[in-house]
Scaffold this active site. Structure first.
Site, PDB file in Angstrom:
ATOM      1  N   GLU A 228       6.900  24.270 -10.427  1.00 54.11           N
ATOM      2  CA  GLU A 228       6.865  22.827 -10.659  1.00 54.11           C
ATOM      3  C   GLU A 228       8.146  22.493 -11.397  1.00 54.11           C
ATOM      4  OE1 GLU A 228       6.896  19.464 -12.074  1.00 54.11           O
ATOM      5  OE2 GLU A 228       5.379  20.109 -13.520  1.00 54.11           O
TER       6      GLU A 228
ATOM      7  N   CYS B  37       7.612  15.027 -16.102  1.00 51.23           N
ATOM      8  CA  CYS B  37       8.340  15.118 -14.833  1.00 51.23           C
ATOM      9  C   CYS B  37       8.146  13.886 -13.970  1.00 51.23           C
ATOM     10  CB  CYS B  37       7.901  16.355 -14.070  1.00 51.23           C
ATOM     11  SG  CYS B  37       8.321  17.906 -14.885  1.00 51.23           S
TER      12      CYS B  37
END
Length: 484
Positions: free
Chosen positions: A259, A293
């Site tokens: 990720e 993010c």
């Protein structure tokens, strides 16, 4: 087992984050200070392992995996107990998260609640992890043959985790790995080591056998040592795209889940309900000081609404309380370090030098960057083409929906995008055409429910978190056939 809290002995009157190796809390070869992110003063010490300690940790984890006799039911019971233990430690965790992550109380409580939920979801997945029946007799010449698959654990999982969600992101790696029957070696961020220690304490208190859960603090050197250990069969990583590429290259044929970086976009179409959209946009852009993010970095607004959105957002962002996370009124606390704050400050200045308008924002103070709203940001500046990871949002107009989709797809990243519209055709067009891991209609890119699949495409990585999905990434399908 030694007292679970023994690693919190003090050194120079500061709490100490020790190493959990083979079921025992141990000193490292040296210690480093962990700063209070707001006061920029040492808040605790973290023990760093030597090379031999890393090897011993992985060896013990592999041994514990081989000896593991926990049934799926047992694993589920332990994870449910761990969720209860975490909730009991909420007061401790709020204070630790304030210090080492700079989280205001609201963000800290959100982390704790979601972490407990992730453990409970993983407990459910442990109990129902199964394969499927294979219709062997549907093939020629296979009469009387039965086939089915089972899911088996991989072995030792190394979880390398970031500072910005030091409980729930860690839980999304640790809990599914344990649910699948693996052993876990956790290397949390050196910015936020104590939350991982408390999580490990909760797992031990809940009944995780010695060696199945380990904690190693450290930086890139420790991560590199873990990559050189052949017993590690899976690497779960959240962090930058640059580091992800290094880990992937060194992992070889071993499995990984990545990720990685992102430039999160949110699209407001000219039919959007602004009363519903704008509060969500502000929350998604500035919670955790924009260090998520999927924090909105670029807000794309259809030109008919651009003036109204600028006006209303300017007011909403200007009203956000920021500063000391110990103040319950604070919404935006410090970023992870003063160096990060200086970088963010310099990116804002570069954007302004290229013609950007600062609608909201002020002077940096130590590691605190005031919530900042910009317009007319040149896409060639860092704010226009790199992940800022700070409390900065840039407003940009678009004319056609196709233009907005093309702009999102033009970046190398593809984690998530939010779209605000009442038109079903535009929603479905976005779902089909956006090159991202998640498309959220009438929600922001930060919309995440812990049971859903979560992950990116392109340079934002691959693999999926979410207990139902992660447990399958961290296990292997094995075919069994029987000729009756």
């Amino acid at each position: 087992m030694a007292d679970a809290a023994a690693h919190r002995q003090t050194s120079a009157k500061l709490p100490s984050c020790r190493l959990l190796i083979a079921g025992e809390w141990s000193d490292g070869e040296r210690t480093v200070a962990v700063l209070d992110k707001y006061r920029l003063a040492p808040a605790m010490h973290a023990h760093l392992p030597g090379r031999d300690q890393v090897r011993a940790c992985v060896t013990a984890a592999e041994r514990a995996f081989q000896a593991n006799t926990l049934s799926p039911y047992d694993r589920g019971v332990i994870l449910d107990r761990a969720a209860v233990e975490l909730e009991k430690r909420a007061a401790d965790l709020v204070e630790v998260l304030r210090q080492e992550a700079g989280f205001p109380r609201r963000d800290a409580m959100g982390e704790i609640q979601r972490c407990a939920a992730t453990f409970r979801l993983s407990a459910e997945e442990a109990r129902r992890l199964a394969g499927e029946v294979v219709p062997m007799e549907g093939a020629a010449g296979q009469k009387g043959r039965i086939g089915f698959t089972i899911r088996v654990p991989l072995g030792v999982v190394a979880a390398i985790t970031p500072f910005n969600a030091p409980l729930n992101t860690v839980a999304h790696k640790v809990a599914p790995a344990l649910a699948a029957g693996n052993a876990v070696v956790l290397k949390p961020s050196l910015h936020t080591p104590m939350t991982s220690c408390i999580m490990a304490e909760c797992l031990v208190a809940a009944g995780v056998p010695p060696g199945l859960m380990s904690v190693l603090h450290g930086d890139a050197e420790v991560a590199d040592w873990l990559l050189s250990e052949p017993a590690v069969q899976f690497y779960a990583f959240t962090g930058s795209t640059e580091v992800g590429r290094i880990i992937q290259s060194k992992a070889g044929l071993r499995r990984t889940q990545m990720e990685l970086g992102s430039i999160a976009h949110c699209v407001i179409c000219d039919d959007a309900d602004l009363d519903a959209a704008l509060p969500k946009v502000v929350n998604a852009g500035f919670r955790k000081a924009g260090q998520v993010c999927t924090s909105i970095q670029v807000l794309l607004v259809q030109r008919a609404l651009i003036d109204e959105v600028e006006r209303r957002l300017t007011k909403l962002v200007a009203e956000l309380p920021y500063g000391d996370p110990a103040d319950d009124r604070t919404v935006v606390g410090p970023v992870v370090s003063e160096a990060a704050a200086r970088r963010i400050e310099s990116w804002i200045a570069q954007a302004e030098q290229k013609g950007a308008r600062r609608l909201v924002g002020g002077e940096r103070r130590d590691a605190v960057v005031p919530p900042t709203l910009l317009a007319d940001v040149d896409r060639a500046t860092p704010l226009g083409c790199q992940e800022v990871f700070g409390p900065v949002m840039c407003i940009a107009p678009f004319d056609t929906f196709e233009e907005a989709v093309a702009r999102v797809n033009d970046t190398p990243y593809g984690l998530a995008t939010g779209i605000f519209t009442k038109r079903l055709d535009k929603a479905l067009q976005a779902a089909r055409q956006l090159q991202v891991g998640g498309v959220h209609i009438n929600e922001t890119p930060s919309s995440r429910v812990d049971l859903m699949p979560y992950g990116g495409s392109k340079d934002s990585g691959f693999g999926r978190e979410g207990p139902h999905y992660a447990i399958r990434e961290m296990s292997e399908e094995r075919i069994i056939t029987i000729l009756a």
